[in-house]
Motif scaffolding. Structure first.
Motif, PDB file in Angstrom:
ATOM      1  N   LEU A 149       0.782  -1.238   0.000  1.00  0.00           N
ATOM      2  CA  LEU A 149       0.000   0.000   0.000  1.00  0.00           C
ATOM      3  C   LEU A 149       0.812   1.285   0.000  1.00  0.00           C
ATOM      4  N   LYS A 150       1.868   1.339   0.762  1.00  0.00           N
ATOM      5  CA  LYS A 150       2.520   2.603   1.090  1.00  0.00           C
ATOM      6  C   LYS A 150       2.913   3.413  -0.139  1.00  0.00           C
ATOM      7  N   ARG A 151       3.449   2.778  -1.151  1.00  0.00           N
ATOM      8  CA  ARG A 151       3.961   3.499  -2.318  1.00  0.00           C
ATOM      9  C   ARG A 151       2.958   3.533  -3.471  1.00  0.00           C
ATOM     10  N   ARG A 152       1.743   3.022  -3.236  1.00  0.00           N
ATOM     11  CA  ARG A 152       0.789   2.886  -4.333  1.00  0.00           C
ATOM     12  C   ARG A 152      -0.497   3.688  -4.163  1.00  0.00           C
ATOM     13  N   THR A 153      -0.889   4.007  -2.932  1.00  0.00           N
ATOM     14  CA  THR A 153      -2.194   4.646  -2.739  1.00  0.00           C
ATOM     15  C   THR A 153      -2.152   5.671  -1.615  1.00  0.00           C
ATOM     16  N   SER A 154      -2.942   6.712  -1.772  1.00  0.00           N
ATOM     17  CA  SER A 154      -3.027   7.737  -0.729  1.00  0.00           C
ATOM     18  C   SER A 154      -3.818   7.251   0.477  1.00  0.00           C
ATOM     19  N   GLN A 155      -4.493   6.120   0.324  1.00  0.00           N
ATOM     20  CA  GLN A 155      -5.227   5.525   1.439  1.00  0.00           C
ATOM     21  C   GLN A 155      -4.371   4.516   2.198  1.00  0.00           C
ATOM     22  N   ASN A 156      -3.073   4.579   2.002  1.00  0.00           N
ATOM     23  CA  ASN A 156      -2.155   3.607   2.604  1.00  0.00           C
ATOM     24  C   ASN A 156      -2.298   3.519   4.115  1.00  0.00           C
ATOM     25  N   ILE A 157      -2.354   4.667   4.768  1.00  0.00           N
ATOM     26  CA  ILE A 157      -2.357   4.651   6.227  1.00  0.00           C
ATOM     27  C   ILE A 157      -3.712   4.211   6.780  1.00  0.00           C
ATOM     28  N   VAL A 158      -4.773   4.374   5.984  1.00  0.00           N
ATOM     29  CA  VAL A 158      -6.104   3.969   6.446  1.00  0.00           C
ATOM     30  C   VAL A 158      -6.147   2.451   6.604  1.00  0.00           C
ATOM     31  N   TRP A 159      -5.841   1.745   5.519  1.00  0.00           N
ATOM     32  CA  TRP A 159      -5.929   0.287   5.553  1.00  0.00           C
ATOM     33  C   TRP A 159      -4.679  -0.341   6.144  1.00  0.00           C
ATOM     34  N   GLY A 160      -3.534   0.289   5.924  1.00  0.00           N
ATOM     35  CA  GLY A 160      -2.314  -0.226   6.537  1.00  0.00           C
ATOM     36  C   GLY A 160      -2.325  -0.082   8.040  1.00  0.00           C
ATOM     37  N   GLY A 161      -3.145   0.861   8.526  1.00  0.00           N
ATOM     38  CA  GLY A 161      -3.232   1.075   9.968  1.00  0.00           C
ATOM     39  C   GLY A 161      -3.871  -0.067  10.721  1.00  0.00           C
ATOM     40  N   ILE A 162      -4.442  -1.033   9.996  1.00  0.00           N
ATOM     41  CA  ILE A 162      -5.044  -2.201  10.652  1.00  0.00           C
ATOM     42  C   ILE A 162      -4.020  -2.913  11.527  1.00  0.00           C
ATOM     43  N   ALA A 163      -2.767  -2.901  11.084  1.00  0.00           N
ATOM     44  CA  ALA A 163      -1.716  -3.554  11.880  1.00  0.00           C
ATOM     45  C   ALA A 163      -1.606  -2.931  13.263  1.00  0.00           C
ATOM     46  N   GLY A 164      -1.767  -1.624  13.337  1.00  0.00           N
ATOM     47  CA  GLY A 164      -1.683  -0.942  14.621  1.00  0.00           C
ATOM     48  C   GLY A 164      -2.874  -1.177  15.520  1.00  0.00           C
ATOM     49  N   CYS A 165      -3.939  -1.770  14.967  1.00  0.00           N
ATOM     50  CA  CYS A 165      -5.122  -2.090  15.762  1.00  0.00           C
ATOM     51  C   CYS A 165      -4.995  -3.435  16.479  1.00  0.00           C
ATOM     52  N   MET A 166      -4.067  -4.255  16.035  1.00  0.00           N
ATOM     53  CA  MET A 166      -3.968  -5.623  16.539  1.00  0.00           C
ATOM     54  C   MET A 166      -3.615  -5.729  18.026  1.00  0.00           C
ATOM     55  N   PRO A 167      -2.835  -4.809  18.606  1.00  0.00           N
ATOM     56  CA  PRO A 167      -2.489  -4.949  20.026  1.00  0.00           C
ATOM     57  C   PRO A 167      -3.685  -5.052  20.964  1.00  0.00           C
ATOM     58  N   VAL A 168      -4.815  -4.409  20.619  1.00  0.00           N
ATOM     59  CA  VAL A 168      -5.973  -4.518  21.514  1.00  0.00           C
ATOM     60  C   VAL A 168      -6.516  -5.949  21.507  1.00  0.00           C
ATOM     61  N   LEU A 169      -6.457  -6.596  20.348  1.00  0.00           N
ATOM     62  CA  LEU A 169      -6.894  -7.986  20.271  1.00  0.00           C
ATOM     63  C   LEU A 169      -5.928  -8.900  21.018  1.00  0.00           C
ATOM     64  N   ILE A 170      -4.646  -8.595  20.913  1.00  0.00           N
ATOM     65  CA  ILE A 170      -3.634  -9.399  21.607  1.00  0.00           C
ATOM     66  C   ILE A 170      -3.793  -9.263  23.118  1.00  0.00           C
ATOM     67  N   GLY A 171      -4.010  -8.040  23.597  1.00  0.00           N
ATOM     68  CA  GLY A 171      -4.185  -7.830  25.032  1.00  0.00           C
ATOM     69  C   GLY A 171      -5.393  -8.570  25.568  1.00  0.00           C
ATOM     70  N   TRP A 172      -6.506  -8.534  24.831  1.00  0.00           N
ATOM     71  CA  TRP A 172      -7.715  -9.226  25.268  1.00  0.00           C
ATOM     72  C   TRP A 172      -7.517 -10.736  25.247  1.00  0.00           C
ATOM     73  N   SER A 173      -6.971 -11.253  24.154  1.00  0.00           N
ATOM     74  CA  SER A 173      -6.792 -12.702  24.024  1.00  0.00           C
ATOM     75  C   SER A 173      -5.772 -13.243  25.025  1.00  0.00           C
ATOM     76  N   ALA A 174      -4.836 -12.400  25.453  1.00  0.00           N
ATOM     77  CA  ALA A 174      -3.853 -12.843  26.439  1.00  0.00           C
ATOM     78  C   ALA A 174      -4.538 -13.249  27.744  1.00  0.00           C
ATOM     79  N   VAL A 175      -5.600 -12.533  28.087  1.00  0.00           N
ATOM     80  CA  VAL A 175      -6.315 -12.798  29.334  1.00  0.00           C
ATOM     81  C   VAL A 175      -7.379 -13.873  29.156  1.00  0.00           C
ATOM     82  N   THR A 176      -8.124 -13.802  28.075  1.00  0.00           N
ATOM     83  CA  THR A 176      -9.306 -14.663  27.918  1.00  0.00           C
ATOM     84  C   THR A 176      -9.087 -15.863  27.000  1.00  0.00           C
ATOM     85  N   GLU A 177      -7.986 -15.851  26.242  1.00  0.00           N
ATOM     86  CA  GLU A 177      -7.724 -16.882  25.225  1.00  0.00           C
ATOM     87  C   GLU A 177      -8.866 -16.957  24.215  1.00  0.00           C
TER      88      GLU A 177
END
Length: 318
Positions: A149-177
């Motif tokens: 995405l980064k070098r191809r579209t101006s929406q790179n950070i919108v959809w590429g930002g999904i990676a930065g959303c993952m820590p909340v899922l990791i934190g929750w799953s760490a406790v609850t599996e």
């Protein structure tokens, strides 16, 4: 070209003992510690919400260690892949891969080692769901965002930002599996928050992104158009943060924090739009996009602090 700027081996000036702190510092720079700190801000509090109280101390420690290693791996591999454009931007031209302090081969090896280590750490000391979510975050950031995405579209950070959303899922799953709707809502909060966090920074350095050939939205769109998008995403962020109240049964502490911090976030976003619409604000100094960038960090910190504190001192709304 980057290959002309850096040797194939790391620089070896000075004695081994005197050089060691510099080597450590350069490898640490590859992991982008300030980004890791921000990611941990969204991991740690979610564990309190998942536990509805104090999570196990060692579980928290192991999750944060594994999460730091995972984020460091993704950032290192990002530096490896982006070393050519980093050399063309003033704000990144001093990164170790550009200066030649670390060779591309060694950086790649370091990133792979961190990937393996973070996966094993989370899998063995936390749980394998968290480990595989961590792997998904690395793949999303390195492949989906950096390569695709980064070098191809101006929406790179919108959809590429999904990676930065993952820590909340990791934190929750760490406790609850497991996963649930509450972490999904927080995932969406970070998803909508990422553009109004990153686009002001891109506005400030749009000339550098343009020189590097990276089509960030502020490079290809007028400031007014970018600011309007920032306002839209800011409203979406604040609205989504309030959805957590019925979904997770949040109390008055979270409600007050989300409303107050969100109101200030909206004020700053609308101020950026007003400045962009004023013909007199032709310079970056008068546009002041970094005001919103810095407050966006404050906003997400305050919001997730409330996520952690509310379960500890819960005052039900209904």
């Amino acid at each position: 070209m980057v290959t002309a700027l850096q040797p194939h081996t790391d620089r070896t000036t000075g004695s081994g003992s005197s050089r060691f702190p510099s080597v450590v510092r350069n490898y640490m720079a590859l992991t982008k510690p300030r980004i890791i700190e921000l990611l941990l801000v969204t991991t740690f509090p979610v564990m309190f919400l998942a536990q509805r109280g104090l999570p196990d101390f060692w579980l928290v420690v192991n999750t944060l260690i594994g999460g730091s290693l995972s984020a460091g791996a993704a950032n290192t591999l990002n530096c490896y892949l982006d070393r050519d454009i980093d050399a063309l931007m003033a704000r990144t031209e001093n990164r170790p891969l550009v200066t030649g302090e670390i060779s591309p081969r060694n950086a790649m090896r370091f990133g792979v080692v961190l990937t393996v280590l973070s996966t094993l750490w989370l899998g063995l000391f936390v749980n394998w769901l968290s480990a595989w979510l961590s792997v998904a975050a690395i793949v999303l950031y390195v492949v989906f965002y950096t390569l695709v995405l980064k070098r191809r579209t101006s929406q790179n950070i919108v959809w590429g930002g999904i990676a930065g959303c993952m820590p909340v899922l990791i934190g929750w799953s760490a406790v609850t599996e497991s996963l649930a709707w509450a972490p999904v809502v927080l995932f969406l909060v970070i998803f909508f928050w990422t553009p109004p966090h990153y686009w002001p920074l891109s506005m400030r350095f749009k000339d550098q992104y343009a020189a590097a050939g990276v089509p960030m939205l502020p490079v290809v769109a007028h400031d007014v158009s970018v600011a309007r998008q920032v306002v839209i995403y800011t409203w979406a962020t604040v609205a989504c943060s309030l959805v957590l109240i019925p979904v997770a049964g949040m109390g008055w502490i979270y409600l007050a924090s989300a409303v107050l911090a969100g109101a200030l976030f909206l004020v700053e976003a609308h101020r950026l739009l007003a400045r962009a619409q004023d013909p007199g604000n032709a310079t970056m100094a008068s546009l002041k996009p970094m005001r919103l960038f810095h407050y966006s960090i404050t906003y997400v910190t305050l919001l997730f602090m409330a996520v952690a504190i509310d379960p500890l001192f819960h005052f039900p709304i209904y």
